[in-house]
Design a protein around this motif. Sequence first.
Motif, PDB file in Angstrom:
ATOM      1  N   VAL A   1       0.847  -1.198   0.000  1.00  0.00           N
ATOM      2  CA  VAL A   1       0.000   0.000   0.000  1.00  0.00           C
ATOM      3  C   VAL A   1       0.876   1.240   0.000  1.00  0.00           C
ATOM      4  N   GLY A   2       1.907   1.246   0.847  1.00  0.00           N
ATOM      5  CA  GLY A   2       2.828   2.379   0.907  1.00  0.00           C
ATOM      6  C   GLY A   2       3.604   2.587  -0.378  1.00  0.00           C
ATOM      7  N   TYR A   3       3.859   1.511  -1.105  1.00  0.00           N
ATOM      8  CA  TYR A   3       4.564   1.630  -2.379  1.00  0.00           C
ATOM      9  C   TYR A   3       3.797   2.531  -3.341  1.00  0.00           C
ATOM     10  N   HIS A   4       2.492   2.395  -3.376  1.00  0.00           N
ATOM     11  CA  HIS A   4       1.668   3.189  -4.292  1.00  0.00           C
ATOM     12  C   HIS A   4       1.346   4.570  -3.727  1.00  0.00           C
TER      13      HIS A   4
ATOM     14  N   PRO B   1       3.721   6.544  -1.234  1.00  0.00           N
ATOM     15  CA  PRO B   1       4.840   6.666  -0.294  1.00  0.00           C
ATOM     16  C   PRO B   1       4.702   7.830   0.682  1.00  0.00           C
ATOM     17  N   LYS B   2       4.089   8.925   0.257  1.00  0.00           N
ATOM     18  CA  LYS B   2       3.901  10.056   1.170  1.00  0.00           C
ATOM     19  C   LYS B   2       2.941   9.680   2.294  1.00  0.00           C
ATOM     20  N   GLY B   3       1.932   8.892   1.944  1.00  0.00           N
ATOM     21  CA  GLY B   3       0.958   8.482   2.942  1.00  0.00           C
ATOM     22  C   GLY B   3       1.520   7.510   3.964  1.00  0.00           C
ATOM     23  N   ALA B   4       2.623   6.818   3.616  1.00  0.00           N
ATOM     24  CA  ALA B   4       3.201   5.833   4.534  1.00  0.00           C
ATOM     25  C   ALA B   4       3.655   6.474   5.835  1.00  0.00           C
ATOM     26  N   TYR B   5       4.095   7.734   5.779  1.00  0.00           N
ATOM     27  CA  TYR B   5       4.584   8.434   6.970  1.00  0.00           C
ATOM     28  C   TYR B   5       3.729   9.652   7.307  1.00  0.00           C
ATOM     29  N   GLU B   6       2.500   9.626   6.894  1.00  0.00           N
ATOM     30  CA  GLU B   6       1.625  10.786   7.056  1.00  0.00           C
ATOM     31  C   GLU B   6       1.526  11.225   8.520  1.00  0.00           C
ATOM     32  N   GLY B   7       1.782  12.514   8.744  1.00  0.00           N
ATOM     33  CA  GLY B   7       1.650  13.104  10.066  1.00  0.00           C
ATOM     34  C   GLY B   7       2.880  13.015  10.941  1.00  0.00           C
ATOM     35  N   LEU B   8       3.866  12.163  10.583  1.00  0.00           N
ATOM     36  CA  LEU B   8       5.033  11.980  11.443  1.00  0.00           C
ATOM     37  C   LEU B   8       5.946  13.201  11.465  1.00  0.00           C
ATOM     38  N   TRP B   9       6.112  13.843  10.309  1.00  0.00           N
ATOM     39  CA  TRP B   9       7.005  15.002  10.245  1.00  0.00           C
ATOM     40  C   TRP B   9       6.470  16.139  11.118  1.00  0.00           C
TER      41      TRP B   9
ATOM     42  N   GLU C   1       3.907  -1.938  13.011  1.00  0.00           N
ATOM     43  CA  GLU C   1       3.032  -2.421  11.943  1.00  0.00           C
ATOM     44  C   GLU C   1       3.615  -3.596  11.167  1.00  0.00           C
ATOM     45  N   LYS C   2       4.917  -3.813  11.317  1.00  0.00           N
ATOM     46  CA  LYS C   2       5.609  -4.935  10.657  1.00  0.00           C
ATOM     47  C   LYS C   2       5.544  -4.865   9.134  1.00  0.00           C
ATOM     48  N   VAL C   3       5.424  -3.662   8.584  1.00  0.00           N
ATOM     49  CA  VAL C   3       5.489  -3.456   7.139  1.00  0.00           C
ATOM     50  C   VAL C   3       6.344  -2.225   6.866  1.00  0.00           C
ATOM     51  N   ALA C   4       6.955  -2.184   5.680  1.00  0.00           N
ATOM     52  CA  ALA C   4       7.788  -1.033   5.316  1.00  0.00           C
ATOM     53  C   ALA C   4       8.028  -1.018   3.815  1.00  0.00           C
ATOM     54  N   ILE C   5       8.287   0.173   3.282  1.00  0.00           N
ATOM     55  CA  ILE C   5       8.867   0.293   1.961  1.00  0.00           C
ATOM     56  C   ILE C   5      10.377   0.312   2.160  1.00  0.00           C
ATOM     57  N   CYS C   6      11.140   0.433   1.099  1.00  0.00           N
ATOM     58  CA  CYS C   6      12.594   0.314   1.213  1.00  0.00           C
ATOM     59  C   CYS C   6      13.188   1.319   2.197  1.00  0.00           C
ATOM     60  N   ASP C   7      12.604   2.517   2.257  1.00  0.00           N
ATOM     61  CA  ASP C   7      13.088   3.536   3.195  1.00  0.00           C
ATOM     62  C   ASP C   7      12.993   3.023   4.629  1.00  0.00           C
ATOM     63  N   GLY C   8      11.876   2.386   4.959  1.00  0.00           N
ATOM     64  CA  GLY C   8      11.697   1.857   6.309  1.00  0.00           C
ATOM     65  C   GLY C   8      12.627   0.709   6.621  1.00  0.00           C
ATOM     66  N   TYR C   9      12.816  -0.198   5.651  1.00  0.00           N
ATOM     67  CA  TYR C   9      13.763  -1.300   5.840  1.00  0.00           C
ATOM     68  C   TYR C   9      15.168  -0.757   6.149  1.00  0.00           C
ATOM     69  N   SER C  10      15.623   0.184   5.329  1.00  0.00           N
ATOM     70  CA  SER C  10      16.999   0.681   5.481  1.00  0.00           C
ATOM     71  C   SER C  10      17.162   1.503   6.760  1.00  0.00           C
TER      72      SER C  10
ATOM     73  N   ASP D   1       4.246  -9.231  -6.636  1.00  0.00           N
ATOM     74  CA  ASP D   1       3.738  -9.534  -7.968  1.00  0.00           C
ATOM     75  C   ASP D   1       3.967  -8.326  -8.876  1.00  0.00           C
ATOM     76  N   SER D   2       3.685  -8.471 -10.164  1.00  0.00           N
ATOM     77  CA  SER D   2       4.019  -7.431 -11.141  1.00  0.00           C
ATOM     78  C   SER D   2       3.300  -6.110 -10.883  1.00  0.00           C
ATOM     79  N   SER D   3       2.137  -6.154 -10.245  1.00  0.00           N
ATOM     80  CA  SER D   3       1.390  -4.927  -9.961  1.00  0.00           C
ATOM     81  C   SER D   3       1.694  -4.370  -8.569  1.00  0.00           C
ATOM     82  N   VAL D   4       2.591  -5.022  -7.853  1.00  0.00           N
ATOM     83  CA  VAL D   4       2.966  -4.652  -6.482  1.00  0.00           C
ATOM     84  C   VAL D   4       1.705  -4.496  -5.618  1.00  0.00           C
ATOM     85  N   THR D   5       0.892  -5.531  -5.608  1.00  0.00           N
ATOM     86  CA  THR D   5      -0.294  -5.561  -4.756  1.00  0.00           C
ATOM     87  C   THR D   5      -0.246  -6.722  -3.765  1.00  0.00           C
TER      88      THR D   5
END
Length: 344
Positions: free
Chosen positions: A74-77, A79-87, A113-122, A182-186
Amino acid sequence: MRTIVAIFFCVFFLRAAGQSSTASYATIDKRVKTIHAATVGALVGKLTVPYKTDREKVRSIFRWITENIAYDVVGYHNPKGAYEGLWEKALAMNVAEVNLIYNWMIVQKVLDEKVAICDGYSRLFKTLCDSAQIRCEIVLGSTRSYSDRIGLPANGRHAWNAVYLDNSWKLVDATWASGFCDSSVTRFTRNFDPFYFFTDPIQLFNNHYPDEQRWSLLRMTPSLQQFYDFPYYYKSFYDFRVLSLQPTSGVIEVSKKDMLIRFELGIADKVTGFYMAEYPYIPDGADSTAVIRETEEPGDSQLPAYTVTDGKLVCVYKVKSQKSEQVRVILNNKLILHYGIKFR
């Protein structure tokens, strides 16, 4: 351009041929599956206290992340929403240390939440290493995949890590090691890939290009455009002791008159099978809206003629369709690399 490619190619094969990791991490990998913690402080203690060496500690941190953090499709599609409100929360707490607070908020969100995009992993990997007093950096850059057109800029932006061990920097990518989408990143499928732990810099460079060239860890870093121009090498390529390769350019110019490609491979391994295949395969004269499919593995009568003499494989392949975009090279039933095709 050709000189740079040739020099890089020589370094590539001297470094990559026949390399393998002898380290065994089975005990560490098994143990991380039993570890649970809600904060960085508690987690890093459980992951690192039993071990004496930084190498063991880094492996424990890396495997816990790949075992417990799923890719955020979900955050992949969004990315701004993945960290919404934190800044905004970080700004309200302390302007002077806003970046530090913001990072900790992101890391805690990933742990919760146990999920992340690459930014969160790194970020999580670096934060755990920092807490264990192990030097680590986040590397930002561009990536390419097997589906991208060779020679054309890809849209992939990515984050991975460099960690300092045994007096040298090592490269890791916890995101790509954790599984695949998967190819659609879903949909994400967890599937640990050890290739992305302490990956040889030459091998990682195939699809990771750092914004700061020093993080390629190469003595000579090609330009970003040259990165896009190289053939695409699959992980199975490194299973073979390849000594030379022609063409070295990732885009092969094919004459419409004869439609021929000459391919040469210097190899120290026994060749038990070889063929080349086009993708996508739409026969000339077919409707361009027809279903795009890969060419099927050819039967004996379809195999291109090739010879192996004194460790050198030579094949002259006749391209079947001017609509093809790639030609793929299969050695001993393994897909090892592909080229782009340009007709003239």
